[in-house]
Design a protein around this motif. Structure first.
Motif, mmCIF file in Angstrom:
data_model
loop_
_atom_site.group_PDB
_atom_site.id
_atom_site.type_symbol
_atom_site.label_atom_id
_atom_site.label_comp_id
_atom_site.label_asym_id
_atom_site.label_seq_id
_atom_site.Cartn_x
_atom_site.Cartn_y
_atom_site.Cartn_z
ATOM 1 N N GLU A 104 29.760 39.147 39.833
ATOM 2 C CA GLU A 104 28.574 39.688 39.028
ATOM 3 C C GLU A 104 27.534 40.702 39.874
ATOM 4 O OE1 GLU A 104 27.899 38.892 35.924
ATOM 5 O OE2 GLU A 104 29.708 37.922 35.918
ATOM 6 N N ALA A 105 27.526 40.390 41.294
ATOM 7 C CA ALA A 105 27.001 41.268 42.086
ATOM 8 C C ALA A 105 27.372 42.768 41.989
ATOM 9 C CB ALA A 105 26.727 40.882 43.430
ATOM 10 N N ARG A 106 28.751 42.858 42.094
ATOM 11 C CA ARG A 106 29.369 44.193 42.161
ATOM 12 C C ARG A 106 29.206 44.792 40.793
ATOM 13 N NH1 ARG A 106 30.303 41.901 46.124
ATOM 14 N NH2 ARG A 106 28.191 42.732 46.219
ATOM 15 N N ARG A 107 29.113 44.193 39.820
ATOM 16 C CA ARG A 107 28.608 44.443 38.591
ATOM 17 C C ARG A 107 27.329 45.148 38.424
ATOM 18 N NH1 ARG A 107 29.925 41.431 33.248
ATOM 19 N NH2 ARG A 107 29.488 43.669 32.499
ATOM 20 N N VAL A 108 26.039 44.476 39.032
ATOM 21 C CA VAL A 108 24.955 44.871 39.000
ATOM 22 C C VAL A 108 25.059 46.237 39.822
ATOM 23 C CG1 VAL A 108 22.698 44.248 39.803
ATOM 24 C CG2 VAL A 108 23.998 42.621 38.762
ATOM 25 N N GLU A 109 25.588 46.249 41.057
ATOM 26 C CA GLU A 109 25.561 47.336 41.843
ATOM 27 C C GLU A 109 26.281 48.456 41.108
ATOM 28 O OE1 GLU A 109 26.202 45.288 46.066
ATOM 29 O OE2 GLU A 109 28.106 46.178 45.345
ATOM 30 N N ALA A 110 27.245 48.517 40.275
ATOM 31 C CA ALA A 110 27.973 49.647 39.618
ATOM 32 C C ALA A 110 26.828 50.067 38.524
ATOM 33 C CB ALA A 110 29.113 49.091 38.991
ATOM 34 N N ARG A 111 26.241 49.178 37.921
ATOM 35 C CA ARG A 111 25.211 49.311 36.993
ATOM 36 C C ARG A 111 23.965 50.107 37.511
ATOM 37 N NH1 ARG A 111 23.642 44.213 35.093
ATOM 38 N NH2 ARG A 111 25.593 43.867 34.685
ATOM 39 N N ASN A 112 23.648 49.846 38.604
ATOM 40 C CA ASN A 112 22.569 50.591 38.957
ATOM 41 C C ASN A 112 22.906 51.884 39.901
ATOM 42 O OD1 ASN A 112 20.620 49.067 37.721
ATOM 43 N ND2 ASN A 112 20.883 47.429 39.234
ATOM 44 N N ASP A 113 24.149 52.356 40.136
ATOM 45 C CA ASP A 113 24.598 53.451 40.850
ATOM 46 C C ASP A 113 24.442 53.180 42.180
ATOM 47 O OD1 ASP A 113 25.804 54.717 38.985
ATOM 48 O OD2 ASP A 113 23.907 55.830 38.383
ATOM 49 N N MET A 114 24.467 51.890 42.904
ATOM 50 C CA MET A 114 24.310 51.369 44.298
ATOM 51 C C MET A 114 25.596 51.391 44.922
ATOM 52 S SD MET A 114 21.740 48.075 43.770
ATOM 53 C CE MET A 114 21.673 47.734 45.295
ATOM 54 N N GLU A 115 25.790 51.511 46.185
ATOM 55 C CA GLU A 115 27.030 51.463 46.957
ATOM 56 C C GLU A 115 27.581 50.078 46.972
ATOM 57 O OE1 GLU A 115 28.447 51.845 51.588
ATOM 58 O OE2 GLU A 115 26.406 52.564 51.060
ATOM 59 N N MET A 116 28.761 50.107 46.738
ATOM 60 C CA MET A 116 29.382 48.778 46.706
ATOM 61 C C MET A 116 29.580 47.992 48.001
ATOM 62 S SD MET A 116 30.873 47.829 43.673
ATOM 63 C CE MET A 116 30.994 48.289 42.132
ATOM 64 N N ASP A 117 29.039 46.885 47.963
ATOM 65 C CA ASP A 117 28.943 45.992 49.407
ATOM 66 C C ASP A 117 30.325 44.897 49.471
ATOM 67 O OD1 ASP A 117 27.980 45.313 51.475
ATOM 68 O OD2 ASP A 117 26.618 43.622 50.670
ATOM 69 N N ARG A 118 30.361 44.790 50.394
ATOM 70 C CA ARG A 118 31.738 43.642 50.586
ATOM 71 C C ARG A 118 31.090 42.569 49.966
ATOM 72 N NH1 ARG A 118 33.046 43.619 56.826
ATOM 73 N NH2 ARG A 118 31.231 42.713 56.555
ATOM 74 N N PRO A 119 32.236 41.743 49.603
ATOM 75 C CA PRO A 119 31.717 40.319 49.287
ATOM 76 C C PRO A 119 31.586 39.389 50.273
ATOM 77 C CG PRO A 119 34.285 40.533 48.879
ATOM 78 C CD PRO A 119 33.641 41.942 49.319
ATOM 79 N N ASN A 120 30.323 39.463 50.804
ATOM 80 C CA ASN A 120 30.212 38.708 52.415
ATOM 81 C C ASN A 120 30.124 37.074 52.140
ATOM 82 O OD1 ASN A 120 29.829 41.079 53.698
ATOM 83 N ND2 ASN A 120 27.657 41.483 52.990
ATOM 84 N N SER A 121 29.685 36.748 51.193
ATOM 85 C CA SER A 121 29.633 35.383 50.895
ATOM 86 C C SER A 121 30.981 34.648 50.617
ATOM 87 C CB SER A 121 28.649 34.883 49.748
ATOM 88 O OG SER A 121 28.963 35.264 48.615
ATOM 89 N N ALA A 122 31.866 35.411 49.813
ATOM 90 C CA ALA A 122 33.225 34.940 49.496
ATOM 91 C C ALA A 122 34.020 34.957 50.537
ATOM 92 C CB ALA A 122 33.609 35.656 48.203
ATOM 93 N N LEU A 123 33.790 36.027 51.730
ATOM 94 C CA LEU A 123 34.491 35.964 52.683
ATOM 95 C C LEU A 123 34.082 35.064 53.530
ATOM 96 C CD1 LEU A 123 34.365 39.890 53.286
ATOM 97 C CD2 LEU A 123 36.400 38.595 52.734
ATOM 98 N N ALA A 124 32.917 34.711 53.870
ATOM 99 C CA ALA A 124 32.495 33.458 54.480
ATOM 100 C C ALA A 124 33.060 32.228 54.133
ATOM 101 C CB ALA A 124 30.920 33.430 54.632
ATOM 102 N N ALA A 125 33.088 31.975 52.725
ATOM 103 C CA ALA A 125 33.533 30.919 52.487
ATOM 104 C C ALA A 125 35.014 30.710 52.621
ATOM 105 C CB ALA A 125 33.368 30.705 50.852
ATOM 106 N N SER A 126 35.624 32.049 52.542
ATOM 107 C CA SER A 126 36.989 32.019 52.655
ATOM 108 C C SER A 126 37.499 31.512 53.966
ATOM 109 C CB SER A 126 37.647 33.357 52.431
ATOM 110 O OG SER A 126 37.781 33.835 51.061
#
Length: 150
Positions: A104-126
């Protein structure tokens, strides 16, 4: 002896026969999940660059399938090894929830023409899931030292 009500849903005999290799299978699926997370992120970045909005983005199906498989395996491990399976299941469910919010955060970034960030929380959980799955499956490596100390 009366059968357990759970025996009608889960073949406990078959599950007990694979109980020895189940932690290794879980560890392998966790590493596959990391790989599909990387591919999903790459897919999201490409879709965001291709479209004007977040309309071009969709969930990455291989990652969703591997995540579902990991949930099922962690629940099966909970039947075989209740304490370790419960901890692993909580970690895996936390990772899946983090994946959901990261998408959902990636969708917000795409919708607002922001730079795509890494999925940091999912990487920490992984990382937590990898560490605990590695502990459950590879404990025999450190068991002599651990037993000598404890």
């Amino acid at each position: 002896m009366l059968p357990s009500p759970l025996e009608f849903l889960v073949p406990l005999g078959a599950l007990e026969s694979v109980a020895e290799v189940l932690p290794f299978v879980i560890l392998a699926v966790v590493f596959v999940n990391l790989g599909t997370r990387f591919l999903a992120q790459r897919s999201y970045v490409r879709a965001a660059e291709a479209g004007d909005d977040d309309e071009a983005m969709s969930r990455y199906l291989p990652h969703e399938v591997v995540s579902f498989l990991l949930i099922v395996l962690s629940f099966a491990f909970m039947i075989v090894e209740p304490h370790g399976g419960m901890v692993l299941s909580v970690l895996v469910l936390g990772m899946v929830v983090a994946d959901f919010f990261e998408y959902e955060a990636r969708r917000v970034e795409a919708r607002n023409d922001m730079e795509m960030d890494r999925p940091n929380s999912a990487l920490a959980a992984s990382a937590l899931v990898v560490a605990y799955a590695g502990y459950q499956s590879l404990f025999f490596v450190v068991a002599p030292v651990w037993n000598a100390i404890v």
